[in-house]
Design a protein around this motif. Structure first.
Motif, PDB file in Angstrom:
ATOM      1  N   PRO A 208      48.947  40.056  42.028  1.00 51.32           N
ATOM      2  CA  PRO A 208      49.728  39.352  41.002  1.00 51.32           C
ATOM      3  C   PRO A 208      51.025  40.033  40.608  1.00 51.32           C
ATOM      4  O   PRO A 208      52.001  39.356  40.287  1.00 51.32           O
ATOM      5  N   ALA A 286      46.421  38.102  37.152  1.00 50.80           N
ATOM      6  CA  ALA A 286      46.710  36.674  37.301  1.00 50.80           C
ATOM      7  C   ALA A 286      46.800  35.968  35.948  1.00 50.80           C
ATOM      8  O   ALA A 286      47.488  34.953  35.808  1.00 50.80           O
ATOM      9  N   LYS A 287      46.108  36.500  34.940  1.00 49.62           N
ATOM     10  CA  LYS A 287      46.178  35.917  33.597  1.00 49.62           C
ATOM     11  C   LYS A 287      47.614  35.887  33.084  1.00 49.62           C
ATOM     12  O   LYS A 287      47.957  35.065  32.249  1.00 49.62           O
ATOM     13  N   MET A 324      41.229  30.919  34.324  1.00 50.90           N
ATOM     14  CA  MET A 324      41.031  31.840  35.444  1.00 50.90           C
ATOM     15  C   MET A 324      40.091  31.209  36.465  1.00 50.90           C
ATOM     16  O   MET A 324      40.378  31.172  37.656  1.00 50.90           O
ATOM     17  N   GLN A 327      41.208  27.777  38.587  1.00 47.75           N
ATOM     18  CA  GLN A 327      42.640  27.470  38.580  1.00 47.75           C
ATOM     19  C   GLN A 327      43.465  28.689  38.996  1.00 47.75           C
ATOM     20  O   GLN A 327      44.029  28.704  40.082  1.00 47.75           O
ATOM     21  N   LYS A 328      43.529  29.723  38.157  1.00 47.38           N
ATOM     22  CA  LYS A 328      44.237  30.934  38.570  1.00 47.38           C
ATOM     23  C   LYS A 328      43.640  31.490  39.876  1.00 47.38           C
ATOM     24  O   LYS A 328      44.351  32.080  40.697  1.00 47.38           O
ATOM     25  N   ILE A 338      49.142  31.376  42.632  1.00 51.23           N
ATOM     26  CA  ILE A 338      48.605  31.435  41.269  1.00 51.23           C
ATOM     27  C   ILE A 338      49.391  30.453  40.399  1.00 51.23           C
ATOM     28  O   ILE A 338      50.609  30.547  40.311  1.00 51.23           O
ATOM     29  N   ASN A 340      51.498  29.009  37.645  1.00 48.43           N
ATOM     30  CA  ASN A 340      52.377  29.738  36.725  1.00 48.43           C
ATOM     31  C   ASN A 340      52.208  29.216  35.307  1.00 48.43           C
ATOM     32  O   ASN A 340      52.519  28.048  35.032  1.00 48.43           O
TER      33      ASN A 340
END
Length: 464
Positions: A208, A286-287, A324, A327-328, A338, A340
């Motif tokens: 990420p 990724a969060k 997360m 989706q992420k 990922i 956005n």
């Protein structure tokens, strides 16, 4: 005829702080009584605001609810997103309707009306994202303005999805100048960014953090400079969305010093989070993937300075949440996949009070200005919203400046499985949130109902 009295509080607007009672009749502010004047008559509801502040409800001028992106859709819709906004003290949002490439603006606007109608907990308005500027859509811009959609957003990023070329941007800006509309720009040079992304992936850099490393601040600075130049050529105002870095801010400062109508917003994530969060162990970074990306921590003070000097005008959220799980995780093997976006519509005012007002970075009046009054003025909602004045909508917040709580995914109301501020202790929050004079949130309990919110037609851009 409903009558509500907010009694004993300290009224805070963008320019004044004073003790007063606020009287509300049929959803409008009917009278403001100073400390030597006593309201009389019968009140259906009396709210005790002693020891608290009475402020205009927050206006979040940048949200993305129920928005398709990257093979999925943002996890909050107009029901859950506006309910969460209300809990955080926001009483109006401006979301983005999207024109699909090759289709009329009308179709995109109708789609977003359908997404929102009968669902929203608070008032809402729309910007229009333009992905295709031609003779037909240029003519449609006037019809959008006639219907109260008076701002249009375009992208210099996301080739093949949202990106439009400089010629289309220039034509839209010329048209906006003619019809009293405002162009909002996502200002990043997206084509070289895509080259950097492909080069990073070719080297096996999939984590990420490379989302930030492939989107350097010079790409944002160049886009901001170019957007301002195009607006100056077109004789039109321009609003830079989600500004994240000092070099882009310099472009806005230089333009304003030359007397150009250039405006800019930043977001809480750029004030309180940093590139270090993207580099958290495993896939946790990724969060924190959003665009523009989070920047090195030392850049935060430049943004705070911009807020203090009025070179940054608004703090909106760019609320675009993705869970997360499911989706992420689409970007588990490639940062470029990922989705956005981050959640923030509920936490904006908490963070700005705690990290801004209480930290001594901004005054209470500036807090009201950047969260409510400035977006109301720039986007054609003022004086109906964004201030406390006779005749204005009674969209109000009774704010306890000493209320202590902890931000957590378990206690917040956004429909997403994390918060980027998990475990952060904050001081300050609403005890009562009123929309059109009705209490919709009281002491953390939601008292409203789905569909209470109304579509708001906005006036033409007037800050010349």
């Amino acid at each position: 005829m409903s009558r509500t009295l907010i009694q004993g509080g300290t009224v805070v607007t963008a320019v004044d702080t004073y003790a007063a009672d606020v009287a509300i009749v049929d959803g409008k502010i009917a009278a403001i009584f100073g400390k030597d004047a006593a309201p009389s008559g019968h009140w259906d509801t009396t709210i005790d605001a002693r020891g608290k502040y009475v402020m205009p409800g927050g206006i979040d001028a940048h949200t993305h609810l129920d928005m398709p992106f990257g093979g999925t859709s943002s996890s909050d819709d107009f029901e859950t997103g506006t309910l969460a906004a209300a809990h955080g003290g926001t009483t109006c949002i401006v979301d983005f309707a999207i024109q699909a490439k090759g289709e009329p603006l009308r179709k995109g606007l109708d789609t977003w009306h359908g997404k929102a109608e009968g669902k929203a907990a608070i008032d809402y308005a729309f910007h229009m994202i333009m992905t295709d500027v031609n003779d037909g859509t240029a003519a449609e811009m006037q019809r959008c303005v006639d219907e109260g959609v008076t701002s249009f957003k375009m992208f210099m990023a996301y080739p093949g999805v949202f990106l439009v070329d400089d010629g289309q941007i220039f034509r839209a800006m010329q048209r906006a100048g003619e019809i009293g509309a405002l162009i909002c720009m996502h200002a990043e040079n997206g084509i070289p960014i895509d080259v950097l992304v492909q080069q990073a992936l070719a080297k096996g850099h999939t984590a990420p953090v490379y989302h930030a490393l492939t989107r350097p601040q010079i790409a944002e600075a160049e886009g901001t400079h170019r957007a301002i130049c195009l607006a100056e050529m077109a004789g039109a105002p321009v609003y830079i969305v989600h500004l994240s870095a000092p070099r882009a801010l310099e472009q806005v400062v230089h333009a304003r010093d030359r007397g150009l109508p250039a405006f800019a917003e930043t977001c809480p994530q750029y004030l309180f989070l940093s590139q270090d969060d993207l580099d958290r162990p495993g896939f946790e970074g990724a969060k924190y993937v959003c665009t523009p990306p989070l920047r090195p921590r030392e850049m935060q003070e430049d943004l705070w300075r911009g807020l203090k000097t009025h070179d940054l005008h608004v703090v909106s959220t760019d609320h675009c949440p993705f869970c997360m799980k499911g989706q992420k995780e689409l970007g588990k093997d490639s940062f470029a996949k990922i989705p956005n976006g981050m959640p923030g519509v509920e936490t904006r005012m908490y963070l700005l009070w705690d990290g801004g007002v209480r930290a001594g970075r901004i005054s209470m009046n500036r807090f009201v200005e950047i969260t409510s009054t400035a977006p109301a003025k720039i986007f054609g909602l003022y004086p109906r919203k964004g201030t406390i004045a006779v005749g204005a909508d009674a969209d109000l917040v009774v704010w306890d400046g000493e209320k202590k709580h902890t931000l957590s995914e378990k206690t917040l109301h956004m429909r997403v499985d994390y918060t980027p501020y998990e475990g952060r202790d904050v001081v300050g929050g609403p005890t009562h949130v009123l929309s059109h004079g009705r209490v919709v949130v009281q002491d953390g309990k939601y008292l409203g109902k789905k569909g209470d919110g109304r579509f708001v037609k906005r006036s033409q851009f007037a800050l010349r």
